[in-house]
Design an enzyme around this catalytic site. Structure first.
Site, mmCIF file in Angstrom:
data_model
loop_
_atom_site.group_PDB
_atom_site.id
_atom_site.type_symbol
_atom_site.label_atom_id
_atom_site.label_comp_id
_atom_site.label_asym_id
_atom_site.label_seq_id
_atom_site.Cartn_x
_atom_site.Cartn_y
_atom_site.Cartn_z
ATOM 1 N N ASN A 14 -9.725 1.957 -0.849
ATOM 2 C CA ASN A 14 -10.400 2.709 0.220
ATOM 3 C C ASN A 14 -11.566 3.543 -0.292
ATOM 4 O O ASN A 14 -12.091 4.377 0.444
ATOM 5 C CB ASN A 14 -9.394 3.625 0.936
ATOM 6 C CG ASN A 14 -8.370 2.818 1.699
ATOM 7 O OD1 ASN A 14 -8.701 1.810 2.300
ATOM 8 N ND2 ASN A 14 -7.128 3.248 1.660
ATOM 9 N N GLU B 14 0.804 -1.216 0.000
ATOM 10 C CA GLU B 14 0.000 0.000 0.000
ATOM 11 C C GLU B 14 0.840 1.271 0.000
ATOM 12 O O GLU B 14 0.756 2.096 0.909
ATOM 13 C CB GLU B 14 -0.991 0.009 1.181
ATOM 14 C CG GLU B 14 -1.997 1.153 1.039
ATOM 15 C CD GLU B 14 -3.239 1.005 1.917
ATOM 16 O OE1 GLU B 14 -3.604 -0.120 2.268
ATOM 17 O OE2 GLU B 14 -3.842 2.035 2.200
ATOM 18 N N HIS C 249 -15.593 5.189 7.496
ATOM 19 C CA HIS C 249 -15.003 5.096 8.841
ATOM 20 C C HIS C 249 -15.550 6.197 9.740
ATOM 21 O O HIS C 249 -15.764 5.988 10.934
ATOM 22 C CB HIS C 249 -13.473 5.190 8.771
ATOM 23 C CG HIS C 249 -12.845 3.957 8.176
ATOM 24 N ND1 HIS C 249 -11.628 3.974 7.531
ATOM 25 C CD2 HIS C 249 -13.269 2.675 8.122
ATOM 26 C CE1 HIS C 249 -11.339 2.749 7.096
ATOM 27 N NE2 HIS C 249 -12.319 1.946 7.453
#
Ligand SMILES: NC(=O)c1ccc[n+]([C@@H]2O[C@H](COP(=O)([O-])OP(=O)(O)OC[C@H]3O[C@@H](n4cnc5c(N)ncnc54)[C@H](O)[C@@H]3O)[C@@H](O)[C@H]2O)c1
Ligand SMILES: [Zn+2]
Length: 376
Positions: free
Chosen positions: A255, A247, A262
């Site tokens: 994401n 990543e 989140h």
């Protein structure tokens, strides 16, 4: 029908793809009846010592078929409590205790039989035990089959942060048995579908259209539809992970919807919304901001919203989170450390980009539940 014939028939429905990581490459098998197919396990197991790590919910459903299939190996089952709150160093220690008590050596294999919690924790135990032993992922939730079991991210939570203690450790193989999804409740199934939609939205417009045509089949758990959706999702993830295992760049595209999501998970209190539910609303918000910027059309936003709604997923954030609170929560989740908030946004359905050049005023509009985008 003779059992050999049944095995042949089932083998016809198994599909396999390879995650290409040089000497850490591994096969991902997808299809019905894999738990009972010994030939898929054998190439991934180096010694007779095998520990099956599972939990109190999954064990009564699937431990016996796995143990029966692996007759001839020295199998030790370990049944842990069920729940994200047990994804901790304390529970990890229980795995180490069992491995040491049973005198497991460096050529042993751990099998992670369960959802993402069991997969992450067992993978991390395998990464640490004697500086690294083999493990096999047997994901039994849709989310784990399309996401957490592939890619080698393992770990546990710390009281100060989710997934903060962990390691990259790739499994020796992944067995995604679609039959196990029949016992999953509808909410968990939908949460996995949110991650599947993510792959179409960020990576593959054709797959997004396929999902529009086949959502009903997925919701009724049609095996062929599930196998196709899981395979395409794993292919997308495998391609991205192969290009960026740790990543540093492209993997961040995974994401999409997650920075918004989140914030929703934290803002509502962990466990109120399932992760996939929050990601669904987050993807609509990413699409909404992209449309306000003029990068996609309002019709595109409507397509995203409608597809997720058909899967009984939420398509907007809970109104109780104010714009300022949302911005605070999103800042905590920043994917980069250079100061600015960067988000995965859309150039089109099927094409996403990580970018920080959006208008903060338009982001505030996206976060304001009173300002629904017209045309969507
Ligand atoms: N490593 C990664 O790349 C990665 C990616 C995404 C998510 N994750 C992690 O995955 C976890 C979430 O995974 P999850 O959504 O699978 O949750 P989970 O593991 O908690 O499983 C959800 C629930 O379903 C139950 N269950 C599992 N299989 C079942 C079956 N076949 N039938 C009936 N019930 C079953 C579980 O016992 C649990 O109660 C989080 O901890 C998250 O951080 C990791
Ligand atoms: Zn996710």
């Amino acid at each position: 029908m003779a059992s050999a014939q049944i095995t042949d028939m089932l083998n016809g429905m198994i599909t396999t793809l390879n995650l290409d990581l040089g000497d850490r490459s591994y096969p991902i098998h997808i299809g019905p009846g894999l738990l009972e197919n010994k030939s898929l396990y054998v190439p991934a197991i180096r010694s007779s010592q095998v520990m099956v790590v599972t939990n109190e919910t999954v064990a009564p459903l699937y431990l016996e078929p796995v143990v029966n299939t692996l007759q001839g190996y020295k199998i030790h089952p370990l049944i842990l409590p069920d729940g994200e709150q047990y994804k901790t160093l304390e529970t990890l220690n229980r795995i180490f205790d069992a491995l040491l008590q049973q005198r497991f050596n460096r050529s042993c294999t751990l099998l992670a039989l369960g959802g993402g919690v069991i997969g992450d924790m067992t993978g991390f135990a395998a990464a640490c035990y004697q500086r690294g032993v083999d493990f096999i992922q047997i994901p039994t939730t849709l989310l784990a089959q399309v996401d957490s079991s592939v890619g080698g991210k393992t770990g546990v939570n710390h009281t100060l942060g989710k997934n903060m203690i962990g390691a990259f450790h790739q499994p020796r193989c992944v067995l995604a048995d679609t039959n196990t999804l029949n016992t999953l409740d509808n909410r968990q199934l939908a949460a996995g579908i949110a991650e599947i939609v993510k792959y179409g939205l960020m990576f593959d417009a054709g797959f997004f259209s396929w999902l529009e045509q086949n959502m009903d089949a997925l919701l009724r758990r049609d095996t062929n539809a599930l196998v196709h959706a899981i395979r395409r999702s794993c292919e997308c993830k495998a391609e991205i992970v192969a290009a960026d295992e740790r990543e540093s760049g492209r993997r961040a595209l995974l994401n999409l919807g997650h920075t918004f999501g989140h914030a929703i998970e934290t803002g509502t209190g962990y466990g109120t919304w399932l992760h996939g539910e929050a990601v669904a609303a987050g993807m609509v918000m990413a699409a909404d901001l992209s449309a306000r910027q003029g990068w996609i059309s309002t019709q595109d936003v409507a397509r995203v919203r409608n597809l997720l709604k058909r899967a009984n997923l939420p398509a907007s954030a809970p109104p109780e989170i104010t714009v300022d609170r949302f911005l605070d929560l999103m800042a905590v989740d920043k994917k980069v450390t250079d100061g600015g908030l960067r988000l995965v946004l859309l150039d089109a359905i099927g094409t996403a980009r990580v970018r920080g050049d959006f208008d903060p005023g338009l982001l505030r509009e996206t976060l304001d539940p009173a300002l629904v985008l017209s045309g969507s």
